[in-house]
Design a protein around this motif. Structure first.
Motif, PDB file in Angstrom:
ATOM      1  N   ARG A  28       0.868  -1.193   0.000  1.00  0.00           N
ATOM      2  CA  ARG A  28       0.000   0.000   0.000  1.00  0.00           C
ATOM      3  C   ARG A  28       0.897   1.232   0.000  1.00  0.00           C
ATOM      4  O   ARG A  28       1.036   1.918   1.012  1.00  0.00           O
ATOM      5  N   PRO A  29       1.539   1.537  -1.133  1.00  0.00           N
ATOM      6  CA  PRO A  29       2.531   2.625  -1.154  1.00  0.00           C
ATOM      7  C   PRO A  29       1.922   3.988  -0.854  1.00  0.00           C
ATOM      8  O   PRO A  29       0.752   4.239  -1.146  1.00  0.00           O
ATOM      9  N   ALA A  30       2.750   4.844  -0.278  1.00  0.00           N
ATOM     10  CA  ALA A  30       2.322   6.223   0.016  1.00  0.00           C
ATOM     11  C   ALA A  30       1.848   6.919  -1.263  1.00  0.00           C
ATOM     12  O   ALA A  30       0.938   7.733  -1.246  1.00  0.00           O
ATOM     13  N   ARG A  31       2.494   6.563  -2.396  1.00  0.00           N
ATOM     14  CA  ARG A  31       2.115   7.235  -3.652  1.00  0.00           C
ATOM     15  C   ARG A  31       0.684   6.858  -4.056  1.00  0.00           C
ATOM     16  O   ARG A  31      -0.019   7.653  -4.685  1.00  0.00           O
ATOM     17  N   ALA A  32       0.241   5.645  -3.674  1.00  0.00           N
ATOM     18  CA  ALA A  32      -1.147   5.242  -3.973  1.00  0.00           C
ATOM     19  C   ALA A  32      -2.129   6.076  -3.150  1.00  0.00           C
ATOM     20  O   ALA A  32      -3.265   6.317  -3.568  1.00  0.00           O
ATOM     21  N   GLU A  33      -1.683   6.502  -1.974  1.00  0.00           N
ATOM     22  CA  GLU A  33      -2.524   7.391  -1.158  1.00  0.00           C
ATOM     23  C   GLU A  33      -2.494   8.810  -1.742  1.00  0.00           C
ATOM     24  O   GLU A  33      -3.534   9.473  -1.852  1.00  0.00           O
TER      25      GLU A  33
END
Ligand code: URP
Ligand code: ZN
Ligand code: ZN
Length: 458
Positions: A212-217
């Motif tokens: 769940r990468p930060a970039r997906a957030e």
């Protein structure tokens, strides 16, 4: 007439700071002053203590079916724990399942809370399915006091909505005065990463975070901002965890957009490194979004201080390690997502915020009570100390040290993510609508005394 006089405390609101008295009559604040003389009244001596507006936690999940099980606190245990921690109002989430009306969903959650809640409660509505009839029903919900809606950009097939439905919901709140709360993570990207990790034999709890990468957030946060901008409506992003996502909110606010966001104590005090604890212990921290690498938390603290983040809620979604988190022993994707925190929010924030010099006392009150009340249609009934407001008050000892432990907290969960952490600052006496509900470590309230909060639209 039931009266209570709180004498000689340091009264703190989002804007005030003075030593004075607060007179409570029939559940409301009747007067505030520097030396009120009142006869025949129960008096609480607050000298050396702070007198704060009751905490407002706008993100809890009590008695919620999720991840193949049900969150471990119901409305009784959860609200009693909240009260011990100095929280006097919560906004929980009702879920509309596919094919269901919003009214049925709201009524189901009302039944869960009635007769159980020990403090006041409202509901946001999670919409998982938006045919035209449900879109129309959003107006009814707003009129009846359920004025905010949570939409998910993740959990495809369970909770996730497509962008078109999200846009229609946003447009609708432009007309009916509601607010959209967004779970901003790119669910499809995450699903690909989860499938790949499992195929490679990566089953441990830490892979929850690594998929769940930060970039997906950040991407979903930016997409949500763009959708809200095109719909010309305000937006509230829930449980913001990553500095990359915070940058998107800050950028939007700098452009003058009404973008709001909350973070939660877990993102301020814990980090990815917790997933590396031995054995299955990392499951304690499996929540979405996940904990981020160390260093991230300082950006969030700065965001709170600078008003790029407006609130701190808990996302209290408790699952016991035994029998619940264990469902994912051999597959991290089956670990129920969520962690407890309803009782520890105020003390943690006070210790890490005020004592560590990151937040002023006024700002502490603002992010734990006043801003949530304003954003979600409760102010000035809640969120401040002023004549006419509900007498939701906390006499708070700023110097008391407490060791957080599952053994002494009141939630119905077999762990706390903060086991052994010493925090300075604790609620001593908690008053809900003029009634003492916690005093000297004893619960004096009653299950079922909490009232439904019919909230105002924007
Ligand atoms: O992991 C989490 N956050 N569980 C609760 C559901 C949600 O997305 O808020
Ligand atoms: Zn969420
Ligand atoms: Zn949540």
């Amino acid at each position: 007439m039931k009266r209570l006089l709180i004498k000689g405390g340091r009264v703190i609101t989002a804007v005030d700071d003075y030593v004075g008295d607060v007179l409570v009559e029939d559940g409301r604040i009747a007067a505030v002053g520097t030396s009120l003389e009142v006869q025949d009244v129960e008096t609480l001596n607050a000298q050396g203590r702070l007198v704060l507006p009751g905490g407002i936690d706008v993100h809890t999940h009590l008695d919620m079916p999720f991840g193949g099980t049900t969150s471990a606190d119901d409305f009784e245990s959860g609200t009693v724990a909240a009260a011990f921690g100095g929280t006097t109002s919560i906004i929980d989430f009702a879920i509309q399942y596919k094919g269901q009306t919003l009214r049925d969903a709201r009524d189901a959650w009302m039944r869960k809370a009635e007769g159980k809640a020990a403090i006041d409660y409202g509901f946001h509505m999670i919409i998982t399915d938006l045919p035209q009839a449900v879109e129309d029903e959003m107006d009814v919900m707003v009129r009846e006091g359920v004025t905010s809606f949570k939409l998910f950009m993740a959990y495809r097939g369970v909770l996730m909505l497509d962008d078109g439905s999200i846009f229609r919901a946003l447009l609708r709140t432009g007309q009916n005065g509601g607010t959209i709360c967004m779970h901003a993570e790119n669910g499809d990207v995450i699903d690909v990463l989860v499938r790949r990790a499992l195929a490679a034999g990566h089953t441990a709890p830490k892979y929850h975070a690594l998929t769940r990468p930060a970039r997906a957030e950040a991407e979903a946060t930016y997409r949500a901002i763009c959708l809200a901008e095109m719909a010309e409506v305000p937006l509230y992003v829930v449980h913001l965890s990553a500095h990359e996502a915070l940058e998107k909110i800050a950028e939007a606010r700098d452009r003058g957009l009404p973008a709001h966001a909350e973070t939660c104590p877990q993102y301020l005090f814990l980090s990815y490194e917790n997933y590396e604890e031995p054995g299955f212990s990392g499951a304690k921290y499996v929540m979405s979004p996940p904990l981020r690498p160390k260093g991230n938390e300082e950006a969030l603290w700065r965001g709170l201080a600078m008003n790029d983040l407006q609130a701190v809620s808990t996302d209290h979604c408790p699952f016991c390690m035994k029998g619940q988190k264990e469902l994912g022993k051999d597959d991290f994707s089956k670990i129920p997502n969520g962690a407890p925190g309803i009782e520890t929010r105020m003390s943690l924030l006070f210790d890490g915020g005020v004592h560590r010099g990151r937040l002023s006392l006024n700002r502490f009150v603002e992010v734990t009570s006043t801003s949530p009340a304003k954003i979600f249609g409760l102010f000035p009934r809640k969120g401040t100390i002023a004549p006419g407001s509900d007498a939701d008050l906390v006499i708070f000892d700023p110097e008391r040290s407490v060791t957080l432990s599952a053994a002494t907290l009141h939630h119905r969960v077999d762990y706390t993510p903060y086991e052994g952490r010493v925090v300075k600052g604790a609620a001593e006496t908690v008053i809900s609508r003029g009634e003492i509900v916690v005093k000297d470590g004893v619960f004096r309230g009653r299950a079922g005394r909490g009232e439904f909060l019919k909230r105002r639209p924007r």
